[in-house]
Design a protein around this motif. Structure first.
Motif, PDB file in Angstrom:
ATOM      1  N   ILE A  57      64.582 107.089  41.959  1.00 58.54           N
ATOM      2  CA  ILE A  57      65.505 105.971  41.772  1.00 58.54           C
ATOM      3  C   ILE A  57      66.897 106.584  41.576  1.00 58.54           C
ATOM      4  N   PRO A  58      67.620 106.821  42.667  1.00 61.71           N
ATOM      5  CA  PRO A  58      68.935 107.455  42.554  1.00 61.71           C
ATOM      6  C   PRO A  58      70.011 106.465  42.121  1.00 61.71           C
ATOM      7  N   GLY A  59      71.088 107.002  41.574  1.00 66.76           N
ATOM      8  CA  GLY A  59      72.187 106.156  41.123  1.00 66.76           C
ATOM      9  C   GLY A  59      73.057 105.663  42.250  1.00 66.76           C
ATOM     10  N   ASP A  60      72.921 106.227  43.439  1.00 66.48           N
ATOM     11  CA  ASP A  60      73.734 105.823  44.580  1.00 66.48           C
ATOM     12  C   ASP A  60      72.963 106.140  45.861  1.00 66.48           C
ATOM     13  N   THR A  61      73.505 105.696  46.991  1.00 72.43           N
ATOM     14  CA  THR A  61      72.910 106.024  48.281  1.00 72.43           C
ATOM     15  C   THR A  61      72.931 107.538  48.478  1.00 72.43           C
ATOM     16  N   LEU A  62      71.854 108.085  49.007  1.00 68.20           N
ATOM     17  CA  LEU A  62      71.746 109.523  49.189  1.00 68.20           C
ATOM     18  C   LEU A  62      72.097 109.944  50.611  1.00 68.20           C
ATOM     19  N   HIS A  63      72.720 111.127  50.732  1.00 65.29           N
ATOM     20  CA  HIS A  63      72.894 111.747  52.042  1.00 65.29           C
ATOM     21  C   HIS A  63      71.565 112.388  52.452  1.00 65.29           C
ATOM     22  N   ALA A  64      71.349 112.497  53.760  1.00 69.92           N
ATOM     23  CA  ALA A  64      70.088 113.029  54.265  1.00 69.92           C
ATOM     24  C   ALA A  64      69.784 114.431  53.745  1.00 69.92           C
ATOM     25  N   ASP A  65      70.810 115.253  53.556  1.00 69.80           N
ATOM     26  CA  ASP A  65      70.588 116.614  53.056  1.00 69.80           C
ATOM     27  C   ASP A  65      70.012 116.604  51.639  1.00 69.80           C
ATOM     28  N   THR A  66      70.568 115.733  50.785  1.00 69.72           N
ATOM     29  CA  THR A  66      70.063 115.616  49.411  1.00 69.72           C
ATOM     30  C   THR A  66      68.636 115.077  49.417  1.00 69.72           C
ATOM     31  N   ALA A  67      68.395 114.079  50.264  1.00 72.50           N
ATOM     32  CA  ALA A  67      67.048 113.515  50.357  1.00 72.50           C
ATOM     33  C   ALA A  67      66.033 114.572  50.771  1.00 72.50           C
ATOM     34  N   ALA A  68      66.408 115.399  51.746  1.00 73.94           N
ATOM     35  CA  ALA A  68      65.500 116.451  52.206  1.00 73.94           C
ATOM     36  C   ALA A  68      65.208 117.450  51.090  1.00 73.94           C
ATOM     37  N   MET A  69      66.244 117.784  50.305  1.00 75.60           N
ATOM     38  CA  MET A  69      66.070 118.710  49.190  1.00 75.60           C
ATOM     39  C   MET A  69      65.091 118.158  48.162  1.00 75.60           C
ATOM     40  N   LEU A  70      65.093 116.832  47.983  1.00 72.35           N
ATOM     41  CA  LEU A  70      64.216 116.190  47.009  1.00 72.35           C
ATOM     42  C   LEU A  70      62.828 115.886  47.582  1.00 72.35           C
ATOM     43  N   GLY A  71      62.656 116.089  48.877  1.00 76.11           N
ATOM     44  CA  GLY A  71      61.381 115.778  49.503  1.00 76.11           C
ATOM     45  C   GLY A  71      61.216 114.319  49.867  1.00 76.11           C
ATOM     46  N   ILE A  72      62.336 113.587  49.953  1.00 72.49           N
ATOM     47  CA  ILE A  72      62.298 112.170  50.324  1.00 72.49           C
ATOM     48  C   ILE A  72      62.238 112.068  51.842  1.00 72.49           C
ATOM     49  N   LEU A  73      61.170 111.475  52.357  1.00 73.10           N
ATOM     50  CA  LEU A  73      60.936 111.446  53.801  1.00 73.10           C
ATOM     51  C   LEU A  73      61.119 110.060  54.414  1.00 73.10           C
TER      52      LEU A  73
END
Length: 364
Positions: A57-73
């Protein structure tokens, strides 16, 4: 991979959100955990590992690079959204460029603006002062214009120009990087109403809604967001449109649906489980009534407490065709009413005493 934990994620740990927002996000985490089937374990820490895929549950919209780092697919891995380029999360995607030769960021969609024309107001997105002046000149021929920095939110830093001289003054006072990051120049409306139209998708549960925002007075006497009243239907936007809605509401929902479909088709790599669109209705310079989508929000928002309350009601009773759900942000010593779902009730470190809560009721 099974869900291991539900975690909140602070975009910039050096600039954390206000206390009431952080606590409300934690409460949202506990409630989302009941949908996705794994425990809420607080704020994300890179030092802490998990046996499976975490739900964020992020505080803002995520960039794809950050999502990839977190394992969000995909959308099943977060409450919010992921964009392939930073500008995709801003209001700049709402409009076309002035012409094909105009300045634009890498990854810009040259087709999206034309696809959205029937769902938005008249306007342009610009990324240089020269383009801003030329775009403003075209729009000013029909009436006053509004300038809106792409990265500003909640109506901040917006200005109205009635002629080219006033527009030049606005542009001259604007930092170069603000224009370079995107500036929307749009027809100005008066006597406006702003609606929220959106959809939430969690663990196979889907709900779509139409809402109206409320304003209230904060502890310092300022006018601030006070909550949203939603009409929510289970399922896709078509289910919401199947209800008996006033024509103005039906138009707003249809325009938001058009925006939603076009944006997700225009940008491969864009995905979101929480989608909200601000739609405005007002009078233009010729006295005609105009309605259009202003911008999108693919992140946790002020109405999310109400959205979750509605989703939970549909989970408890799948026969419901619609519910009314409301979120509230009240200042001072206001006591949440009995039966409400409390997200925060106390004294925030910065803004003082306040309450955040939600209610849900049947739709007659």
């Amino acid at each position: 991979m099974p869900c291991a934990a539900v975690l909140t994620y602070e975009i910039d740990p050096d600039r954390p959100a206000d206390q009431h927002i952080r606590i409300a996000r934690q409460e949202l985490g506990h409630r989302i955990a009941s949908f996705v089937g794994c425990p809420f374990e607080g704020e994300y820490s890179p030092a802490r590992g998990h046996a499976g895929q975490a739900y964020f549950i992020p505080g803002d919209t995520l960039h794809a690079d950050t999502a990839a780092m977190l394992g969000i697919l995909g959308e099943a891995d977060l409450f919010g959204g992921v964009v392939p380029e930073h500008f995709v999360a801003t209001k700049s995607i709402t409009h076309s460029l002035l012409d094909p030769s105009a300045a634009a960021p890498a990854g810009w969609s040259h087709q999206l603006g034309s696809r959205l024309a029937e769902a938005t107001l008249n306007g342009f997105s610009v990324f240089s002062r020269d383009d801003a002046r030329r775009a403003g000149g075209q729009l000013l021929a029909k009436g006053a214009v509004r300038t809106k920095p792409a990265y500003a939110s909640a109506g901040r830093d917006q200005m109205v120009a009635a002629d080219l001289s006033e527009l030049d003054q606005i542009l001259d006072a604007m930092d170069e990087h603000v224009v370079a990051n995107g500036l929307v120049i749009e027809e100005n409306l008066v006597d406006v109403e702003t609606y929220s139209v959106g959809q939430v998708r969690i663990a196979g549960h889907v709900a779509s809604y139409f809402g109206v925002q409320r304003m209230t007075t904060d502890n310092f006497g300022g006018a601030v967001y006070g909550g949203t009243d939603l009409l929510v239907a289970p399922g896709e936007f078509d289910n919401l449109l199947s209800l008996d809605l006033p024509e103005q509401v039906r138009l707003a929902v249809s325009q938001a649906r058009t925006y939603d479909h076009a944006a997700f088709e225009a940008f491969p790599g864009l995905f979101a489980s929480r989608r909200n669109y601000d739609v405005v209705s007002g009078t233009d310079s010729q006295g005609a009534r105009r309605t259009g989508v202003l911008e999108q929000s693919w992140r946790m928002g002020g109405a999310s407490a109400a959205e979750l309350a509605a989703l939970d009601a549909f989970r408890a009773d799948p026969t419901l065709r619609a519910v009314r759900a409301s979120s509230f942000e009240a200042y001072g010593g206001v006591e949440p009413p009995s039966g409400s779902i409390i997200y925060f009730h106390g004294v925030d470190d910065r803004i003082g005493p306040m309450s955040r809560y939600a209610t849900v009721a049947s739709h007659d």
